[in-house]
Write an enzyme that holds these catalytic residues in place. Structure first.
Site, PDB file in Angstrom:
ATOM      1  N   HIS A 355      -3.341 -11.161   4.418  1.00  0.00           N
ATOM      2  CA  HIS A 355      -2.665  -9.866   4.358  1.00  0.00           C
ATOM      3  C   HIS A 355      -1.864  -9.517   5.597  1.00  0.00           C
ATOM      4  O   HIS A 355      -1.332  -8.412   5.685  1.00  0.00           O
ATOM      5  CB  HIS A 355      -3.670  -8.735   4.125  1.00  0.00           C
ATOM      6  CG  HIS A 355      -4.308  -8.775   2.788  1.00  0.00           C
ATOM      7  ND1 HIS A 355      -3.825  -8.082   1.708  1.00  0.00           N
ATOM      8  CD2 HIS A 355      -5.392  -9.443   2.349  1.00  0.00           C
ATOM      9  CE1 HIS A 355      -4.593  -8.303   0.658  1.00  0.00           C
ATOM     10  NE2 HIS A 355      -5.557  -9.134   1.023  1.00  0.00           N
ATOM     11  N   LYS A 550       4.767   0.011  12.242  1.00  0.00           N
ATOM     12  CA  LYS A 550       5.235   0.822  11.114  1.00  0.00           C
ATOM     13  C   LYS A 550       6.288   1.835  11.574  1.00  0.00           C
ATOM     14  O   LYS A 550       6.955   2.473  10.788  1.00  0.00           O
ATOM     15  CB  LYS A 550       4.064   1.508  10.431  1.00  0.00           C
ATOM     16  CG  LYS A 550       3.107   0.509   9.767  1.00  0.00           C
ATOM     17  CD  LYS A 550       1.972   1.210   9.055  1.00  0.00           C
ATOM     18  CE  LYS A 550       0.891   0.266   8.554  1.00  0.00           C
ATOM     19  NZ  LYS A 550       1.187  -0.348   7.249  1.00  0.00           N
ATOM     20  N   THR A 652       2.353  -1.207  -0.049  1.00  0.00           N
ATOM     21  CA  THR A 652       2.135  -0.824  -1.440  1.00  0.00           C
ATOM     22  C   THR A 652       2.483   0.650  -1.635  1.00  0.00           C
ATOM     23  O   THR A 652       2.779   1.083  -2.743  1.00  0.00           O
ATOM     24  CB  THR A 652       0.672  -1.073  -1.877  1.00  0.00           C
ATOM     25  OG1 THR A 652      -0.199  -0.645  -0.826  1.00  0.00           O
ATOM     26  CG2 THR A 652       0.432  -2.534  -2.174  1.00  0.00           C
ATOM     27  N   LYS A 656       4.350   2.964  -4.720  1.00  0.00           N
ATOM     28  CA  LYS A 656       3.845   4.228  -5.284  1.00  0.00           C
ATOM     29  C   LYS A 656       4.913   5.310  -5.247  1.00  0.00           C
ATOM     30  O   LYS A 656       5.098   6.072  -6.206  1.00  0.00           O
ATOM     31  CB  LYS A 656       2.594   4.686  -4.516  1.00  0.00           C
ATOM     32  CG  LYS A 656       1.421   3.742  -4.689  1.00  0.00           C
ATOM     33  CD  LYS A 656       0.320   3.933  -3.636  1.00  0.00           C
ATOM     34  CE  LYS A 656      -0.549   2.682  -3.592  1.00  0.00           C
ATOM     35  NZ  LYS A 656      -1.375   2.581  -2.375  1.00  0.00           N
TER      36      LYS A 656
HETATM   37  C1  26W Z   1     -10.569  -7.450  11.066  1.00  0.00           C
HETATM   38  C2  26W Z   1     -10.302  -6.084  10.680  1.00  0.00           C
HETATM   39  C3  26W Z   1      -9.088  -5.885   9.868  1.00  0.00           C
HETATM   40  C4  26W Z   1      -9.093  -4.938   8.904  1.00  0.00           C
HETATM   41  C5  26W Z   1      -7.976  -4.751   8.168  1.00  0.00           C
HETATM   42  C6  26W Z   1      -7.961  -6.650  10.053  1.00  0.00           C
HETATM   43  C7  26W Z   1      -6.850  -6.455   9.300  1.00  0.00           C
HETATM   44  C8  26W Z   1      -6.827  -5.520   8.362  1.00  0.00           C
HETATM   45  C9  26W Z   1      -5.545  -5.386   7.592  1.00  0.00           C
HETATM   46  C10 26W Z   1      -4.336  -5.766   8.316  1.00  0.00           C
HETATM   47  C11 26W Z   1      -5.442  -4.464   6.647  1.00  0.00           C
HETATM   48  C12 26W Z   1      -4.373  -4.187   5.700  1.00  0.00           C
HETATM   49  O1  26W Z   1      -4.560  -3.189   5.087  1.00  0.00           O
HETATM   50  N1  26W Z   1      -3.282  -4.949   5.530  1.00  0.00           N
HETATM   51  C13 26W Z   1      -2.270  -4.547   4.580  1.00  0.00           C
HETATM   52  O2  26W Z   1      -2.578  -5.119   3.339  1.00  0.00           O
HETATM   53  C14 26W Z   1      -1.760  -4.589   2.318  1.00  0.00           C
HETATM   54  C15 26W Z   1      -2.236  -5.176   1.010  1.00  0.00           C
HETATM   55  O3  26W Z   1      -1.905  -6.531   0.937  1.00  0.00           O
HETATM   56  C16 26W Z   1      -0.299  -4.881   2.592  1.00  0.00           C
HETATM   57  O4  26W Z   1       0.463  -4.245   1.603  1.00  0.00           O
HETATM   58  C17 26W Z   1       0.103  -4.381   3.970  1.00  0.00           C
HETATM   59  O5  26W Z   1       1.419  -4.762   4.276  1.00  0.00           O
HETATM   60  C18 26W Z   1      -0.865  -4.907   5.022  1.00  0.00           C
HETATM   61  O6  26W Z   1      -0.591  -4.356   6.286  1.00  0.00           O
END
Ligand code: 26W
Length: 805
Positions: A355, A550, A652, A656
């Site tokens: 992600h 962002k 996402t 929306k």
């Molecule tokens: C290790 C802790 C941790 C927790 C969350 C590391 C990384 C994250 C993410 C980066 C969380 C996240 O929400 N990423 C997002 O995922 C979405 C679903 O795929 C994408 O639409 C977003 O662009 C992305 O930033």
């Protein structure tokens, strides 16, 4: 399901008595909510049981979606809709003098996630149920969800989110299906019948207790399960020895230490170095999850050799990547498999979604930590690493030590979870086309070279049921009036709306609905913040986690620039605009928190400045969550998707907003590119550097923020205003932001994109004045949004990754 009004009324009144011990007259809102939710769960139960029975019989592949985050939002209304009885309930309640929406509002939303990744897991669960795919969500039942955000004096303050304070009406606790998870201790290796045996000793045991939540498919009688696990002590609740001595804290110490595992969701979207508790949470999730899956598979009577033919385990980012060594551990240590077979089964079972390419979010665990807390798991990771490095040596990279150590799973005393996930799975996907390309060509290039067949793209999607049908009922009903209700089952038929994009009568209806939603939002703002906003102004919204990439600051700079222009010439013809921000900052992320303060300080200054005649307003709405998003999306005219190109994996929120008819102002990043390709350049406002340019700037280090600052007087003015007392704060309040842009050379290229962003915003100002054209754009966006339904995404996962359709 079928229930008539009279039956519903009788059921509801009885439920109030049996569940809450009250008659309608005495019942308060909470009583009514719990009675209604509990009744709804009863209605669901029959379908739930039948679905499980059918899945057992059908012999179809079962999909387990492991995620540390699930942001499912409130469930009452959406469950009633999925059952097809919302109207009947609404009518019945009305007869009793009650209002469904008022009752539903009191539900506490389970905030079990940080942002996009958690919400994606929820949209996917919804789609799996609706498509009839035997899908299970597996997550943690955090006692406290993501912190509640309050704004005090313009600053973010965090408070515990006590979503379980009363009870969770939807869950069923299943203590009899609890499993033991082991931490610490040591591993004894013995030899028996020519085979090594591994015995784990002196470990600490923790009980993982499942709570099941029904995930109701849309009007298809299917109910899937979201299983959330909670940590409990195995047996001894407290220690009598200490208790009797009056040492109460000590007496309960073990209990608290154990249960702490499922207390709090880490409020951070980047990897926090060395957090033992987070590591324990991750292993707790995968160990209990994988053990239960293997157990239930064995009950089906099939041989574990065939496990991967009937089970897919999907890991949502690397957070559950320990599922790989855990499955191997179970197969070898408990089920007697040899390495080769255990490895093959595991690899074919597991698939992984990446992600993010943000380096700070890539998990790496310290070797000593894993060794200490998960000794057997460490041995298995070591074995995987050794075999992988040998494979590299024997095939592509003979003698190339650098390359091998770069790709190794273990290097520099660290375990790289992304490498483990890639090596131990059969599929790795990115979440939008550009993101996947960057993974293949850049971030994970070396892995793509050796395993090209494993890499694939699955552009994210959103549930159009929650993000249109539920959150914007008026729009949904007009759509159905014009093109029929088929779009609810097949969202791509929203395209049929294109036929009406020039129909004045239809457009007027779309306009009125937008105004209605804007008014609703304005009323909330007035009630909660005592601020009057003009519902005829452009509602320009940026709602997402606060992060430098962002670029909320870019948005702020544009507002400051407009404000400066108005101060110079109060009669300047600017279309009135209300800039709305919402989002949480990680508690330890200083610049993000300062950004919130900046937005609020600017709001304070602008909103009270009579000179600009209400042409601009700036609002920060606190505590962004799913419920607030459901109010914001329908009220937006403009959707801000302005990340530094290449940094937003997909996004996402962009989908929306679009689905609710907002016009997007965006960089060509993540899924924005695919949105632009769908709606065409006339129906989206694109600005800023292209991916190629950004990558080049980073590679050759050609950005020099000071030059831009010196050349663009508009920017210079705005930036100086951060630190010269222009804003109602001390002069050094925003020094951190200022320095990150000038001294640290603006890592996220805010200055570089400023000029083009201003141009794009001017275009919006012009376009909005042409109501007919704007509405045509709006309709076009709604029409193409069906492409981004998670139903479609899930179908692709099921066909191309899980082999389940
Ligand atoms: C290790 C802790 C941790 C927790 C969350 C590391 C990384 C994250 C993410 C980066 C969380 C996240 O929400 N990423 C997002 O995922 C979405 C679903 O795929 C994408 O639409 C977003 O662009 C992305 O930033």
């Amino acid at each position: 399901m079928r229930v008539n009004k009279d039956q519903f009324i009788e059921d509801f009144v009885n439920k109030l008595v049996s569940k809450r011990g009250k008659k309608i007259k005495e019942a308060n809102l909470l009583d009514k909510y719990y009675a209604l939710a509990s009744l709804t769960r009863d209605y669901i139960a029959e379908y739930w049981v039948n679905t499980n029975e059918r899945y057992l019989k059908d012999n179809k592949k079962q999909i387990y979606y492991f995620s540390m985050e699930f942001l499912i939002g409130k469930l009452l209304i959406s469950n009633l809709m999925s059952l097809g009885i919302k109207e009947v309930c609404e009518d019945g309640l009305k007869d009793l003098g009650l209002d469904l929406n008022e009752i539903a509002e009191i539900e506490k939303e389970p905030g079990l996630g940080n942002g996009g990744l958690g919400r994606l897991a929820a949209c996917f669960s919804d789609s799996m149920a609706t498509l009839g795919i035997p899908g299970y969500g597996v997550g943690i039942r955090y006692k406290y969800g993501l912190f509640q955000q309050k704004i005090m004096e313009g600053y973010q303050e965090e408070f515990p989110d006590q979503w379980l304070k009363y009870e969770n009406a939807w869950e069923i606790k299943r203590p009899s299906e609890s499993v033991e998870v082991k931490f610490g201790g040591n591993v004894i290796i013995t030899q028996k019948d020519n085979r090594l045996k591994f015995v784990h000793e002196n470990y600490e045991s923790i009980l993982a207790v499942p709570y099941d939540i029904p995930i109701v498919g849309y009007k298809n009688n299917i109910v899937n399960t979201l299983r959330l696990l909670s940590a409990e002590v195995m047996d001894k609740e407290f220690d009598y020895y200490h208790f009797n001595k009056g040492e109460y804290t000590k007496a309960f110490e073990d209990k608290y230490n154990t249960e702490a595992i499922s207390y709090v969701l880490y409020p951070d979207d980047s990897y926090e170095k060395g957090k033992i508790l987070r590591l324990k949470q991750e292993y707790f999730l995968v160990s209990s999850g994988v053990q239960s899956i293997v157990e239930s598979f064995k009950k089906s009577g099939k041989h574990l050799k065939e496990f991967y033919k009937y089970v897919s385990i999907h890991i949502n980012d690397t957070h559950p990547a320990l599922a790989i060594p855990e499955l191997i551990r179970i197969l070898i240590d408990e089920e007697g498999f040899g390495w080769d077979e255990a490895w093959k089964i595991t690899k074919h079972t597991i698939s992984y979604t990446n992600h993010t390419i943000m380096a700070e979010a890539l998990e790496k665990w310290n070797v000593d930590m894993i060794k200490k807390f998960l000794p057997r798991i460490f041995m298995i990771i070591e074995e995987i690493n050794e075999r992988f490095c040998k494979e590299l040596w024997n095939t592509k990279y003979n003698g190339d030590f650098d390359k091998i150590s770069e790709m190794a799973i273990i290097a520099d005393n660290q375990i790289k979870m992304a490498h483990l996930a890639i090596v131990g799975s059969h599929s790795i996907n990115g979440v939008a086309k550009l993101h996947t390309e960057i993974l293949k060509r850049k971030e994970l290039k070396e892995f793509y070279n050796i395993y090209p067949e494993k890499f694939n793209n699955k552009t994210n999607g959103i549930s159009h049921r929650r993000w249109l049908l539920k959150c914007n009922p008026k729009l949904a009903s007009v759509i159905s009036e014009y093109i029929g209700p088929s779009w609810i089952d097949s969202p791509e038929s929203l395209m049929n709306l294109l036929e009406f994009k020039k129909d004045p009568c239809f457009k007027e209806k779309i306009y009125k609905i937008k105004q209605y939603n804007k008014n609703k939002f304005a009323n909330m703002v007035k009630e909660k913040y005592s601020i009057e906003i003009n519902p005829n102004s452009i509602f320009d919204i940026q709602a997402k986690r606060i992060h430098e990439y962002k670029r909320q600051v870019l948005n702020v700079f544009h507002i400051m620039h407009l404000y400066n222009k108005l101060l110079e010439n109060p009669n300047l013809d600017i279309y009135p605009r209300t800039f709305i921000f919402a989002g949480k900052a990680a508690p330890g992320y200083y610049i993000a928190k300062e950004t919130i303060k900046l937005i609020n300080s600017l709001g304070k200054k602008i909103n009270n400045d009579y000179r600009i005649k209400d042409k601009l307003k700036v609002l920060f709405i606190e505590d962004y969550n799913i419920t607030l998003a459901e109010l914001l999306m329908p009220a937006a005219d403009v959707s801000e998707q302005i990340s530094t190109t290449t940094k937003e994996a997909s996004g996402t929120g962009n989908m929306k907003f679009m689905m609710n008819g907002a016009i997007t102002i965006a960089t060509l990043d993540g899924a924005n590119i695919e949105i632009a390709n769908e709606v065409g350049e006339d129906n989206i406002i694109i600005f800023g550097l292209k991916a190629k340019e950004v990558l080049e700037i980073y590679k050759n280090n050609t950005h020099n923020s000071i030059d831009i600052y010196n050349e663009d007087i508009r920017l210079k003015t705005v930036m100086d205003e951060l630190i010269n007392g222009f804003l109602p704060v001390s002069m050094d309040e925003f020094k951190g932001i200022y320095d990150s842009l000038l001294k640290d050379n603006d890592k996220y290229l805010v200055l570089k994109d400023f000029c083009d962003y201003v141009r794009a915003q001017e275009k919006i100002d012009k376009l909005y004045r042409n109501k007919s054209k704007w509405l045509e754009m709006s309709v076009t966006n709604i029409a193409y949004s069906g492409k981004f339904s998670s139903d479609k995404t899930i179908e692709e996962y099921a066909k191309e990754i899980w082999g389940a359709l």
